[in-house]
Design an enzyme around this catalytic site. Structure first.
Site, PDB file in Angstrom:
ATOM      1  N   THR A 167      54.506  57.355  69.556  1.00 56.01           N
ATOM      2  CA  THR A 167      55.543  58.751  68.697  1.00 56.01           C
ATOM      3  C   THR A 167      56.698  57.065  68.290  1.00 56.01           C
ATOM      4  O   THR A 167      57.012  57.582  67.436  1.00 56.01           O
ATOM      5  CB  THR A 167      56.002  59.156  69.907  1.00 56.01           C
ATOM      6  N   ARG A 201      47.184  62.545  65.490  1.00 55.98           N
ATOM      7  CA  ARG A 201      47.209  63.549  66.394  1.00 55.98           C
ATOM      8  C   ARG A 201      49.011  64.331  66.005  1.00 55.98           C
ATOM      9  O   ARG A 201      49.429  63.949  64.773  1.00 55.98           O
ATOM     10  CB  ARG A 201      48.451  62.148  67.322  1.00 55.98           C
ATOM     11  N   ASP A 228      46.352  55.360  79.391  1.00 54.76           N
ATOM     12  CA  ASP A 228      47.590  55.492  78.782  1.00 54.76           C
ATOM     13  C   ASP A 228      48.661  54.951  79.174  1.00 54.76           C
ATOM     14  O   ASP A 228      49.349  54.531  78.753  1.00 54.76           O
ATOM     15  CB  ASP A 228      47.829  57.289  79.712  1.00 54.76           C
TER      16      ASP A 228
END
Length: 308
Positions: free
Chosen positions: A77, A124, A257
């Site tokens: 992001t 996403r 992750d």
């Protein structure tokens, strides 16, 4: 001008241990990121955090250290809809990485084809309010409709209390839908309780829905292991992830992750995260589906026949 990290930002674990668990041959780290480097790929002006740099070279070194064969790199992001760092990583991977991009507005067919050629196979949609501002549903539906003919899928990131509000939109999407981190359940609640039961029903009733059984370090309240190699790491997450793996063995994925954005209390040792896998996928068959068969079918379908 160099970027300054957000206050309190934790850098990724610099010297991960070698996992005790031997990954099946061909395993895929199906959820990881690259950040910048900011001097080459500036962070988005609208970002809600500024991370440490985490390059594709560092990601690929971790891949080899842990014993993975491939990566799926998810657009972070902090880069917004500027996918240049992601595309650069895919192009440097020599075919060993696929990507999940972020799109906004109305991308052209030529733009979609360029992303596809680079290795992007998904988009996403982020619904975590502390990370992004919501994109209107009609814009996201238009994107989903555009990517469906390419064989791409949609990745959705949301928190468990928001599933009832988002259910109708998610179930209307015309693609495979992959849920990040099991929809972020509250693991202090019962695994057989109504909140997690709703997520399991979401998967049961919608056979196009997959889940990543990832990020115990984000979900856990019991925390990391007290000492290196302790088997009880993140033990409170195990019943939730194992329930999903055993109920939907053909529709689960796992990833590190790395480099673990937005953690505030500790930074996990990626080697110990790999050692978490046999606790949630206790048999060799489940491990192979989780780590090899499922991600290959979703991200490298053209190679599945050759590997059989």
């Amino acid at each position: 001008m160099p970027f300054e990290k957000s206050p309190g930002w934790l850098d990724w674990y610099a010297n991960p241990s070698k996992p005790r668990f031997a990954l099946p041959a061909g395993s895929v780290d199906a959820h990881c990121h690259v950040f910048g480097p900011g001097e080459r790929f500036p962070y988005a002006p609208e970002r809600k955090y500024t991370p440490c740099d985490a390059s594709c070279e560092q990601l690929f070194a971790l891949r080899d250290h842990l014993g993975f064969a491939r990566n799926v790199i998810v657009q972070a992001t902090c880069h917004g809809a500027d996918n240049r760092a992601l595309v650069d990583a895919l192009e440097r991977s020599e075919g060993r990485a696929r990507g999940v991009a972020t799109l906004r507005g109305k991308p052209t067919d030529a733009q979609l084809q360029r992303l596809h050629a680079a290795g992007v196979r998904g988009v996403r949609f982020n619904y975590v309010r502390r990370l992004v501002d919501f994109t209107p549903a009609d814009e996201l539906m238009d994107i989903a409709t555009r990517i469906a003919p390419l064989g791409w899928h949609v990745v959705i990131y949301f928190e468990a209390p928001d599933l009832p509000e988002l259910w109708d939109f998610f179930t209307s999407l015309p693609t495979v839908v992959v849920v990040d981190h099991m929809g972020r359940p509250d693991v202090t609640k019962p695994v057989d309780g109504p909140e997690f039961g709703l997520f399991l029903r979401f998967m049961q009733e919608n056979t196009n829905v997959w889940s990543k059984v990832t990020c115990p370090e984000r979900l856990s309240h019991s925390g990391p292991p007290a000492r290196q190699g302790e088997s009880a790491a993140y033990r409170d997450v195990v019943p939730f992830a194992r329930r999903v793996v055993e109920a939907f063995p053909e529709r689960v994925l796992w990833g590190t992750d790395w480099p673990h954005p937005n953690l505030v209390d500790h930074m996990p040792d990626d080697g110990l995260l790999v050692d978490f896998i046999p606790h949630i996928a206790p048999t060799a068959e489940l491990q192979r589906k989780l780590l090899v068969d499922n991600p290959m079918r979703l991200y490298w379908p053209e190679a599945v026949g050759r590997l059989a």
